[in-house]
Design a protein around this motif. Structure first.
Motif, PDB file in Angstrom:
ATOM      1  N   PHE A 277       0.883  -1.163   0.000  1.00  0.00           N
ATOM      2  CA  PHE A 277       0.000   0.000   0.000  1.00  0.00           C
ATOM      3  C   PHE A 277       0.915   1.205   0.000  1.00  0.00           C
ATOM      4  O   PHE A 277       1.762   1.354   0.890  1.00  0.00           O
ATOM      5  N   ARG A 278       0.788   2.044  -0.984  1.00  0.00           N
ATOM      6  CA  ARG A 278       1.768   3.090  -1.270  1.00  0.00           C
ATOM      7  C   ARG A 278       2.118   3.929  -0.050  1.00  0.00           C
ATOM      8  O   ARG A 278       3.284   4.243   0.197  1.00  0.00           O
ATOM      9  N   ARG A 279       1.143   4.348   0.744  1.00  0.00           N
ATOM     10  CA  ARG A 279       1.379   5.302   1.823  1.00  0.00           C
ATOM     11  C   ARG A 279       1.758   4.646   3.156  1.00  0.00           C
ATOM     12  O   ARG A 279       2.019   5.355   4.123  1.00  0.00           O
TER      13      ARG A 279
ATOM     14  N   ARG B  12       1.947  -5.577  -6.061  1.00  0.00           N
ATOM     15  CA  ARG B  12       0.485  -5.599  -6.074  1.00  0.00           C
ATOM     16  C   ARG B  12      -0.025  -4.583  -5.058  1.00  0.00           C
ATOM     17  O   ARG B  12       0.021  -4.812  -3.849  1.00  0.00           O
ATOM     18  N   GLU B  13      -0.476  -3.464  -5.564  1.00  0.00           N
ATOM     19  CA  GLU B  13      -1.017  -2.395  -4.729  1.00  0.00           C
ATOM     20  C   GLU B  13      -2.466  -2.726  -4.364  1.00  0.00           C
ATOM     21  O   GLU B  13      -3.258  -3.128  -5.216  1.00  0.00           O
ATOM     22  N   ILE B  14      -2.802  -2.569  -3.082  1.00  0.00           N
ATOM     23  CA  ILE B  14      -4.159  -2.864  -2.642  1.00  0.00           C
ATOM     24  C   ILE B  14      -4.789  -1.637  -1.990  1.00  0.00           C
ATOM     25  O   ILE B  14      -4.107  -0.668  -1.650  1.00  0.00           O
ATOM     26  N   LYS B  15      -6.096  -1.690  -1.819  1.00  0.00           N
ATOM     27  CA  LYS B  15      -6.812  -0.735  -0.996  1.00  0.00           C
ATOM     28  C   LYS B  15      -7.033  -1.366   0.370  1.00  0.00           C
ATOM     29  O   LYS B  15      -7.552  -2.480   0.469  1.00  0.00           O
ATOM     30  N   LEU B  16      -6.660  -0.669   1.416  1.00  0.00           N
ATOM     31  CA  LEU B  16      -6.796  -1.236   2.754  1.00  0.00           C
ATOM     32  C   LEU B  16      -8.257  -1.436   3.140  1.00  0.00           C
ATOM     33  O   LEU B  16      -8.563  -2.294   3.981  1.00  0.00           O
TER      34      LEU B  16
ATOM     35  N   ALA C 187      10.048   4.461  -5.320  1.00  0.00           N
ATOM     36  CA  ALA C 187       9.236   3.692  -4.366  1.00  0.00           C
ATOM     37  C   ALA C 187       7.846   4.272  -4.210  1.00  0.00           C
ATOM     38  O   ALA C 187       6.904   3.550  -3.864  1.00  0.00           O
ATOM     39  N   MET C 188       7.707   5.573  -4.442  1.00  0.00           N
ATOM     40  CA  MET C 188       6.427   6.239  -4.239  1.00  0.00           C
ATOM     41  C   MET C 188       5.655   6.473  -5.550  1.00  0.00           C
ATOM     42  O   MET C 188       4.664   7.198  -5.565  1.00  0.00           O
TER      43      MET C 188
END
Length: 219
Positions: free
Chosen positions: A16-18, A39-43, A199-200
């Motif tokens: 998760f990016r942040r 794999r970016e997810i939504k928390l 990374a961001m």
């Protein structure tokens, strides 16, 4: 062990990016010169594949052919254990002490400050003061050296700066008004670094059957 572990050529890094824990995992992957499927997810909408992979249901999580790592510190050491061109793992014992303080009492005080509405029984100013004590200990280190443990960055720097960044962003004007010139310079040097910019990078939230997003650099 999920089907992804068996068939995906690159290790899978759920992120998760942040999240500062995920930030430091991505930073370690970049420093190691590895390539992973990010794999970016939504928390607030965690996919089932992620929940099957992560025992804690928290990011980051790394799946590879022979392991499943659910702690950011383990992921960092896994990546740097494969390749550590900058010698980040070669650090004095004070580095481990600082990481433990960061991940323990500092992170707790940081959360109590940033999310004070979730902790009505705690005094936000007192919690910020507790967090500030840790920042002052970093200032003491950085008054002696350009990095936390000496003349070059080590695992401690990569592991800690995302959390100091999070604390600073609660009220950046207040943070910069504190007597922490060396911490501010140190933090800004990492925020402005090429690796952190990579990374961001914003990526599309992962969906099943979507083309994989490869992150890092193949060795």
């Amino acid at each position: 062990m999920t089907q992804d572990i068996l068939t995906t050529p690159q290790p899978i890094l759920w992120s998760f990016r942040r999240c500062p824990y995920a930030m430091r995992a991505r930073m370690a992957v970049l420093s190691a010169g590895l390539e992973v499927e990010l794999r970016e997810i939504k928390l607030k909408d965690k996919p089932q594949a992620f929940l099957q992979a992560s025992p804690s249901a928290t990011v980051p999580n790394l799946q590879a052919s022979d392991l499943n790592l659910d702690e950011s510190r383990d992921i960092m050491r896994w990546a740097l254990g494969k390749s550590d061109p900058h010698g980040l793992l070669n650090m004095p014992s004070i580095g481990e002490t600082l990481i433990a303080q960061n991940d323990g009492p500092f992170k707790a005080a940081l959360d109590h400050t940033k999310y004070s509405d979730r902790y009505p029984d705690l005094d936000a100013k007192s919690e910020r003061a507790q967090a500030s004590n840790f920042i002052q200990s970093l200032e003491t280190q950085l008054a002696k050296y350009p990095f936390l443990t000496g003349d070059r960055p080590t695992l401690a720097d990569i592991a800690i700066f995302p959390f100091v960044r999070q604390f600073a962003h609660i009220d950046r004007a207040w943070f910069e008004a504190q007597p922490w010139p060396n911490v501010i310079l140190w933090l800004d040097s990492f925020i402005q670094s090429a690796d952190f910019q990579k990374a961001m990078t914003k990526v599309i939230v992962w969906e099943e059957h979507a083309s994989p997003y490869l992150f890092g650099q193949a060795s």
